[in-house]
Write a protein that holds these residues in place. Structure first.
Motif, mmCIF file in Angstrom:
data_model
loop_
_atom_site.group_PDB
_atom_site.id
_atom_site.type_symbol
_atom_site.label_atom_id
_atom_site.label_comp_id
_atom_site.label_asym_id
_atom_site.label_seq_id
_atom_site.Cartn_x
_atom_site.Cartn_y
_atom_site.Cartn_z
ATOM 1 N N ARG B 24 0.839 -1.192 0.000
ATOM 2 C CA ARG B 24 0.000 0.000 0.000
ATOM 3 C C ARG B 24 0.874 1.242 0.000
ATOM 4 O O ARG B 24 1.786 1.361 0.823
ATOM 5 C CB ARG B 24 -0.940 0.000 1.198
ATOM 6 C CG ARG B 24 -1.817 1.239 1.320
ATOM 7 C CD ARG B 24 -2.982 0.998 2.243
ATOM 8 N NE ARG B 24 -3.955 0.067 1.655
ATOM 9 C CZ ARG B 24 -5.035 -0.371 2.288
ATOM 10 N NH1 ARG B 24 -5.291 0.023 3.535
ATOM 11 N NH2 ARG B 24 -5.874 -1.190 1.701
ATOM 12 N N GLN B 27 0.664 7.563 -1.183
ATOM 13 C CA GLN B 27 0.059 8.403 -2.201
ATOM 14 C C GLN B 27 0.282 7.756 -3.548
ATOM 15 O O GLN B 27 1.156 6.902 -3.692
ATOM 16 C CB GLN B 27 0.667 9.825 -2.185
ATOM 17 C CG GLN B 27 2.177 9.846 -2.364
ATOM 18 C CD GLN B 27 2.760 11.234 -2.222
ATOM 19 O OE1 GLN B 27 2.638 12.044 -3.132
ATOM 20 N NE2 GLN B 27 3.384 11.506 -1.087
ATOM 21 N N SER B 28 -0.505 8.144 -4.515
ATOM 22 C CA SER B 28 -0.393 7.538 -5.828
ATOM 23 C C SER B 28 0.872 8.017 -6.530
ATOM 24 O O SER B 28 1.182 9.207 -6.522
ATOM 25 C CB SER B 28 -1.621 7.903 -6.670
ATOM 26 O OG SER B 28 -1.594 7.234 -7.897
ATOM 27 N N SER B 31 1.867 6.811 -12.812
ATOM 28 C CA SER B 31 1.341 5.845 -13.784
ATOM 29 C C SER B 31 1.601 4.386 -13.433
ATOM 30 O O SER B 31 2.061 3.609 -14.261
ATOM 31 C CB SER B 31 1.920 6.148 -15.177
ATOM 32 O OG SER B 31 1.648 7.439 -15.575
ATOM 33 N N ASN B 32 1.357 4.036 -12.201
ATOM 34 C CA ASN B 32 1.514 2.620 -11.822
ATOM 35 C C ASN B 32 2.933 2.095 -12.023
ATOM 36 O O ASN B 32 3.128 0.959 -12.454
ATOM 37 C CB ASN B 32 0.515 1.739 -12.580
ATOM 38 C CG ASN B 32 -0.874 1.821 -11.981
ATOM 39 O OD1 ASN B 32 -1.060 2.381 -10.911
ATOM 40 N ND2 ASN B 32 -1.825 1.259 -12.685
ATOM 41 N N SER B 68 -3.717 -0.741 -8.683
ATOM 42 C CA SER B 68 -3.509 0.586 -9.245
ATOM 43 C C SER B 68 -3.703 1.613 -8.148
ATOM 44 O O SER B 68 -4.206 1.282 -7.061
ATOM 45 C CB SER B 68 -4.480 0.855 -10.404
ATOM 46 O OG SER B 68 -5.811 0.834 -9.934
ATOM 47 N N GLY B 69 -3.278 2.838 -8.441
ATOM 48 C CA GLY B 69 -3.434 3.900 -7.453
ATOM 49 C C GLY B 69 -2.522 3.698 -6.258
ATOM 50 O O GLY B 69 -1.321 3.913 -6.360
ATOM 51 N N THR B 70 -3.089 3.276 -5.148
ATOM 52 C CA THR B 70 -2.299 3.105 -3.931
ATOM 53 C C THR B 70 -2.296 1.670 -3.405
ATOM 54 O O THR B 70 -1.621 1.387 -2.414
ATOM 55 C CB THR B 70 -2.809 4.026 -2.814
ATOM 56 O OG1 THR B 70 -4.171 3.714 -2.533
ATOM 57 C CG2 THR B 70 -2.674 5.495 -3.205
ATOM 58 N N ASP B 71 -3.022 0.767 -4.032
ATOM 59 C CA ASP B 71 -3.109 -0.614 -3.541
ATOM 60 C C ASP B 71 -2.696 -1.620 -4.603
ATOM 61 O O ASP B 71 -3.284 -1.661 -5.690
ATOM 62 C CB ASP B 71 -4.528 -0.933 -3.058
ATOM 63 C CG ASP B 71 -4.859 -0.228 -1.769
ATOM 64 O OD1 ASP B 71 -5.733 0.652 -1.780
ATOM 65 O OD2 ASP B 71 -4.209 -0.545 -0.754
ATOM 66 N N GLN B 91 8.231 1.655 -5.702
ATOM 67 C CA GLN B 91 7.487 2.574 -6.564
ATOM 68 C C GLN B 91 8.327 3.774 -6.930
ATOM 69 O O GLN B 91 9.177 4.236 -6.144
ATOM 70 C CB GLN B 91 6.192 3.024 -5.897
ATOM 71 C CG GLN B 91 5.286 3.823 -6.836
ATOM 72 C CD GLN B 91 3.847 3.872 -6.377
ATOM 73 O OE1 GLN B 91 3.578 4.053 -5.202
ATOM 74 N NE2 GLN B 91 2.925 3.715 -7.310
#
Lengths: 117, 108
Positions: B24, B27-28, B31-32, B68-71, B91
């Motif tokens: 997790r 923050q995002s 682009s993944n 995607s995003g945060t998870d 990330q």
């Protein structure tokens, strides 16, 4: 076979300096970003620095800014990491890594840096 | 700076079982740009998954990434004896690369 081989690690006193080297083979060396990533038992994996293909762009983690300098010599298929003003917290295995797709794609075997008096 | 939190810290499973590892982000990111690595004792990490769901060269299809995003999730469909190791997520975001603290997959 794509390969990265690091050298230059060792025991150094706090405040001292060290220069790590990394030689790449099996790929077009000047086509890729190269990174340094370190690993300590306590903090796990930590990205340290990146250098662009031409050497024109470099990025560092805040913890080493102003103390570490990354450079490269594409004619020698080599990347270097100059470590100055070393601290005990810099003790780690330092890996040279090829960066692709914003991920660390190929890793060297690592070189150990120990900062201790 | 993006902080990555992996769970669980340790996963105790038997060969043949399915492993589900979570990562997790605080923050995002960009682009993944989420990757997964496997590390065995005395060895450098090995890239398994990049771009959240793309297998790296030579990685068996029992390894899959999603999210995607945060998870994000790494799934090992059926554990082989050689899969027992530590797994890290990583990330990229804003010219910084960060790692999670790792999940150890151990033999039950």
């Amino acid at each position: 076979e794509v390969q990265l081989v690091e050298s230059g690690g060792g025991l150094v006193q706090p405040g001292g300096s060290l220069r790590l080297s990394c030689v790449g083979s099996g790929f077009i060396f000047n086509a890729d970003w190269i990174s340094w990533v370190r690993q300590t038992p306590g903090k796990g994996l930590e990205w340290v620095a990146n250098i662009k293909q031409s050497g024109s762009e470099k990025y560092y983690v805040d913890a080493v800014k102003g103390r570490f300098t990354v450079s490269r010599d594409n004619a020698k298929n080599s990347v270097y990491l100059q470590l100055n003003s070393l601290r005990a917290a810099d003790t780690a295995i330092y890996y040279c890594v090829r960066l692709k797709w914003f991920a660390f794609e190929t890793w060297g075997q690592g070189t150990m840096v120990t900062v201790s008096s | 700076e993006i902080v990555l939190t992996q769970s669980p810290g340790t996963l105790s499973l038997s060969p043949g079982e399915r492993a589900t590892l979570s990562c997790r982000a605080s923050q995002s990111g960009s682009s993944n740009y989420l990757a997964w690595y496997q590390q065995k004792p005395g060895q450098a990490p090995r890239l398994l998954i990049y771009g959240a769901s793309n297998r790296a060269t030579g990685i068996p299809d029992r390894f899959s990434g999603s999210g995607s995003g945060t998870d994000f999730t790494l799934t090992i469909s059926r554990l082989e004896p050689e899969d027992f190791a530590v797994y890290y997520c990583q990330q990229y975001g804003s010219s910084l690369w960060t790692f999670g603290q790792g999940t150890k997959v151990e033999i039950k």
